[in-house]
Scaffold this motif. Structure first.
Motif, PDB file in Angstrom:
ATOM      1  N   SER A  70       1.005  -1.862   0.338  1.00 49.82           N
ATOM      2  CA  SER A  70      -0.674   0.336   0.170  1.00 49.82           C
ATOM      3  C   SER A  70       0.934   1.229   0.308  1.00 49.82           C
ATOM      4  CB  SER A  70      -1.158   0.054   1.196  1.00 49.82           C
ATOM      5  OG  SER A  70      -0.225  -0.328   2.426  1.00 49.82           O
ATOM      6  N   THR A  71       1.491   1.065   0.024  1.00 49.72           N
ATOM      7  CA  THR A  71       3.184   2.440  -0.054  1.00 49.72           C
ATOM      8  C   THR A  71       2.793   3.371  -2.017  1.00 49.72           C
ATOM      9  OG1 THR A  71       5.151   0.974  -0.422  1.00 49.72           O
ATOM     10  CG2 THR A  71       4.345   1.181   1.788  1.00 49.72           C
ATOM     11  N   GLN A  72       3.443   3.990  -1.332  1.00 52.16           N
ATOM     12  CA  GLN A  72       3.807   4.914  -2.682  1.00 52.16           C
ATOM     13  C   GLN A  72       5.108   4.050  -3.469  1.00 52.16           C
ATOM     14  OE1 GLN A  72       1.336   8.755  -3.019  1.00 52.16           O
ATOM     15  NE2 GLN A  72       0.247   8.361  -1.267  1.00 52.16           N
ATOM     16  N   VAL A  75       7.623   7.596  -2.382  1.00 48.25           N
ATOM     17  CA  VAL A  75       7.623   7.981  -1.131  1.00 48.25           C
ATOM     18  C   VAL A  75       7.739   7.492   0.392  1.00 48.25           C
ATOM     19  CG1 VAL A  75       6.004   9.288   0.138  1.00 48.25           C
ATOM     20  CG2 VAL A  75       5.911   9.067  -2.409  1.00 48.25           C
ATOM     21  N   GLY A  77       7.590   6.718   4.437  1.00 48.61           N
ATOM     22  CA  GLY A  77       6.082   7.022   5.682  1.00 48.61           C
ATOM     23  C   GLY A  77       4.894   6.356   4.609  1.00 48.61           C
ATOM     24  N   THR A  78       4.490   5.995   3.892  1.00 48.29           N
ATOM     25  CA  THR A  78       3.597   5.737   3.303  1.00 48.29           C
ATOM     26  C   THR A  78       3.207   4.251   3.445  1.00 48.29           C
ATOM     27  OG1 THR A  78       4.426   5.361   0.652  1.00 48.29           O
ATOM     28  CG2 THR A  78       3.480   7.989   1.091  1.00 48.29           C
ATOM     29  N   GLY A  79       2.063   4.004   3.442  1.00 48.26           N
ATOM     30  CA  GLY A  79       0.388   2.403   2.788  1.00 48.26           C
ATOM     31  C   GLY A  79       0.597   2.113   4.545  1.00 48.26           C
ATOM     32  N   ASP A  80      -0.390   1.454   4.821  1.00 44.92           N
ATOM     33  CA  ASP A  80      -0.597   1.562   5.450  1.00 44.92           C
ATOM     34  C   ASP A  80      -0.973  -0.517   6.272  1.00 44.92           C
ATOM     35  OD1 ASP A  80      -3.801   0.218   7.553  1.00 44.92           O
ATOM     36  OD2 ASP A  80      -3.229   2.215   8.623  1.00 44.92           O
TER      37      ASP A  80
END
Length: 244
Positions: A70-72, A75, A77-80
């Motif tokens: 789910s990360t960009q 980028v 610190g992204t994703g969950d």
């Protein structure tokens, strides 16, 4: 077991199902006889241990979810991880394959003779000898693996000339005991005491069922997903081509 990065693990304990039944059957007797300054004793204690069952770690599967899918791209610190869980794309999954439950048997036999000798009004000696025999752990279906030094692999006992016992018999467990009590001033206000003895501790039956959870009875298979494209799912968590 489901583990989601940043959250506590959910589902049952990792070592379930955990199902054991332990029984001890005991026959014991002791005889004492006093003759003059000697207090003699003799006795025996025979116990049969029976332990059935064990645990099957991760037999229902263990799944780990991270934010990987789910990360960009590019980028930080992204994703969950929870979002990936809802999508059903584990980062890795593992499961126990086989049957690690065992039926362990062992017999403990101990015999002793002793003499409490009142040598004088101030001095009492305690002397004795104990013998203990603890049979090697066995499994009723020979499902305890042993290490084959020739091949470097775990192999079932009781086959190809290998003994049914998990280890060699130990027949020389003699345990002498000695003690004394001395009143240097002839009264009970001051008493010097001392003793010496050899004691033996037997391997517990749980070592047998713990060993029974090893290969070739039970082994762990793990599938690791592709770092870029999700190729394992809840529905198909253990594809044969990814198992290690």
């Amino acid at each position: 077991t489901i583990s989601i990065s940043g959250l506590n693990r959910t589902a049952s304990l990792g070592n379930t199902p955990n199902n054991r039944a332990e029984d001890t059957f005991q026959v014991a007797d002791n005889l004492s006889y006093v003759i003059g300054a000697h207090s003699l004793g003799i006795g025996a204690d025979i116990r049969k241990f029976r332990e059935n069952g064990g645990t099957a770690n991760s037999s229902r599967g263990s799944f780990t979810f991270t934010a990987r899918y789910s990360t960009q791209p590019g980028v930080a610190g992204t994703g969950d991880a929870m979002a990936v869980f809802l999508l059903g794309y584990p980062t890795n999954a593992s499961i126990a394959i086989g049957n690690g439950f065992t039926n362990i048997r062992q017999v403990h036999s101990s015999f002793y003779i002793k003499d409490d000798w009142k040598v004088a009004s101030r001095l009492t000696l305690n002397v004795g000898l104990r013998y203990e025999y603890m049979s090697p752990l066995t499994e009723v279906r020979d499902r305890i693996p042993s290490f084959d030094t020739a091949t470097g692999q775990l192999v079932p006992v009781g086959k190809n000339g290998l003994s049914r016992n998990l280890y060699k018999r130990d027949n020389n467990n003699f345990a002498p005991r000695f003690g004394f009590a001395y009143q240097p001033f002839g009264n009970a206000k001051t008493v010097l005491r001392g003793g010496y003895g050899i004691f033996y501790s037997a391997p517990l039956p749980y070592m047998g069922w713990s060993a029974g959870q090893s290969a070739p009875n039970l082994h762990r298979a793990t599938a690791v997903s592709d770092p870029n494209i999700p190729n394992i799912t809840f529905a198909r968590a253990f594809p044969p081509e990814l198992l290690t």
